[in-house]
Enzyme design. Structure first.
Site, PDB file in Angstrom:
ATOM      1  N   ARG A   1       4.961   8.023  -7.975  1.00  9.34           N
ATOM      2  CA  ARG A   1       3.561   8.436  -7.970  1.00  9.34           C
ATOM      3  C   ARG A   1       3.290   9.626  -8.885  1.00  9.34           C
ATOM      4  O   ARG A   1       2.165   9.864  -9.291  1.00  9.34           O
ATOM      5  CB  ARG A   1       3.099   8.722  -6.543  1.00  9.34           C
TER       6      ARG A   1
ATOM      7  N   TYR B   1       0.063   9.808 -11.263  1.00 10.80           N
ATOM      8  CA  TYR B   1      -0.875  10.922 -11.329  1.00 10.80           C
ATOM      9  C   TYR B   1      -1.069  11.413 -12.766  1.00 10.80           C
ATOM     10  O   TYR B   1      -2.176  11.761 -13.173  1.00 10.80           O
ATOM     11  CB  TYR B   1      -0.382  12.081 -10.451  1.00 10.80           C
TER      12      TYR B   1
ATOM     13  N   TYR C   1     -11.425   9.789  -2.636  1.00  6.35           N
ATOM     14  CA  TYR C   1     -11.607   9.467  -1.219  1.00  6.35           C
ATOM     15  C   TYR C   1     -11.386  10.707  -0.353  1.00  6.35           C
ATOM     16  O   TYR C   1     -10.378  11.411  -0.516  1.00  6.35           O
ATOM     17  CB  TYR C   1     -10.555   8.403  -0.918  1.00  6.35           C
TER      18      TYR C   1
END
Lengths: 249, 61
Positions: A53, A57, A79
């Site tokens: 991840r 990013y 979110y």
């Protein structure tokens, strides 16, 4: 966080007036944001199972900075609260500012805010500690069992690879053993999930800590551990304060 | 009203009761919710002290 309900007017205005919007979050939220602006690009496409991840990013930041450098009014919509459990938003603002662009964050409603409302917990009452579950396991953290403890992302508790979308029972068992230093196996803990749509109810499941190993978890499950100990008075400080008050009188 | 407009109104308008949804609306909503199920909400969290650790030569500058 719920479609329709959880957006600040200022955040909505930024989205509506942006030249381009990058969105990361639930697909229903993305559909909602697309109603506000016709030029929305999904950041979800950068995610992939097995992909680190940290790479994801960096790719997100590169995509957004590319548009910033062309002089566009760019919005990154995330979110929940854009600054809570969102590394790319902070890094993006830092990068943009370093390059001389105006950039700022506007707050949103996070899962933490929803948790307090849905579980009826006031963090000011006994204090509240928050840890990301994997970080809590991997590093030596001090827990105050007289305060609330909130563990985030318990569905991937113990993940060291930053690439998993779930971890298993063995990982959860280790987390339970770690918590047993402060909480008994019988200690009641809540599993919480905020509903994405208003027609669904929040998940509020009270279980014994030992049952955590077998429960169904999702990527958005949070664990709340109420205090297991009473507040202990700090008598030496109380005495000092009493002396101050006496002197003042 | 589209499915997302329905969801937006359900989330934002206290006078809009979900009991007033038609069977067709309910079906549309269930459909959209089912389709949108897979979602990666995970964020990794590094320990800040490790993240910010700089090489020795930089520290001495």
């Amino acid at each position: 966080m719920t479609v329709g309900a959880h957006i600040a007017p200022i955040a909505r205005s930024h989205i509506e007036n942006a030249d381009i919007v990058f969105f990361a979050g639930h697909p229903l939220m993305e559909m909602w944001v697309r109603e506000m602006n016709s030029n929305v690009h999904s950041l979800q496409t950068f995610y992939a199972e097995g992909k680190d991840r940290r790479i994801t990013y960096k790719e997100m930041i590169n995509a957004m900075m590319f548009e910033v450098r062309t002089g566009k009014n760019v919005v990154g919509a995330f979110y929940g609260h854009p600054g809570v459990f969102v590394w790319p938003s902070h890094k993006l603002i830092e990068t943009a500012k370093k390059e001389g662009y105006a950039a700022h964050m506007v707050p949103g409603i996070s899962a933490e805010d929803c948790l307090y409302a849905d579980l009826g917990v006031d963090p000011g009452l006994r204090g509240s500690q928050h840890f990301e579950a994997s970080q809590f396991m991997i590093y030596k953290r001090k827990v105050d069992p007289s305060a609330y403890l909130v563990l985030w992302q318990v569905g991937i508790a113990g993940d060291k690879t930053a690439a998993k979308l779930s971890t298993g029972k063995a990982y959860r068992q280790i987390l339970i053993e770690l918590l047993n230093e402060y909480y008994s196996n019988e200690h009641r803990v809540a599993l919480y999930e905020c509903p994405t749509v208003a027609i669904k109810r929040p998940r509020i499941e009270w279980i014994a800590l030992s049952d955590f190993v077998d429960v169904k978890l999702s990527l958005i499950t949070t664990m709340l551990l109420p205090p297991s100990q009473k507040l202990q008075k700090n008598q030496s400080i109380i005495d000092k304060l009493t002396l101050l008050e006496r002197d003042a009188n | 009203m589209t499915a997302i407009e329905l969801l937006e109104r359900l989330g934002a308008d206290t006078t809009f009761d979900q009991k007033s949804l038609s069977e067709e609306d309910k079906k549309t909503l269930e459909n959209i919710i089912q389709k949108a199920k897979i979602f990666n909400a995970i964020e990794i969290v590094h320990a800040p002290d490790e993240e910010e650790e700089k090489p020795e030569e930089e520290k001495n500058e």
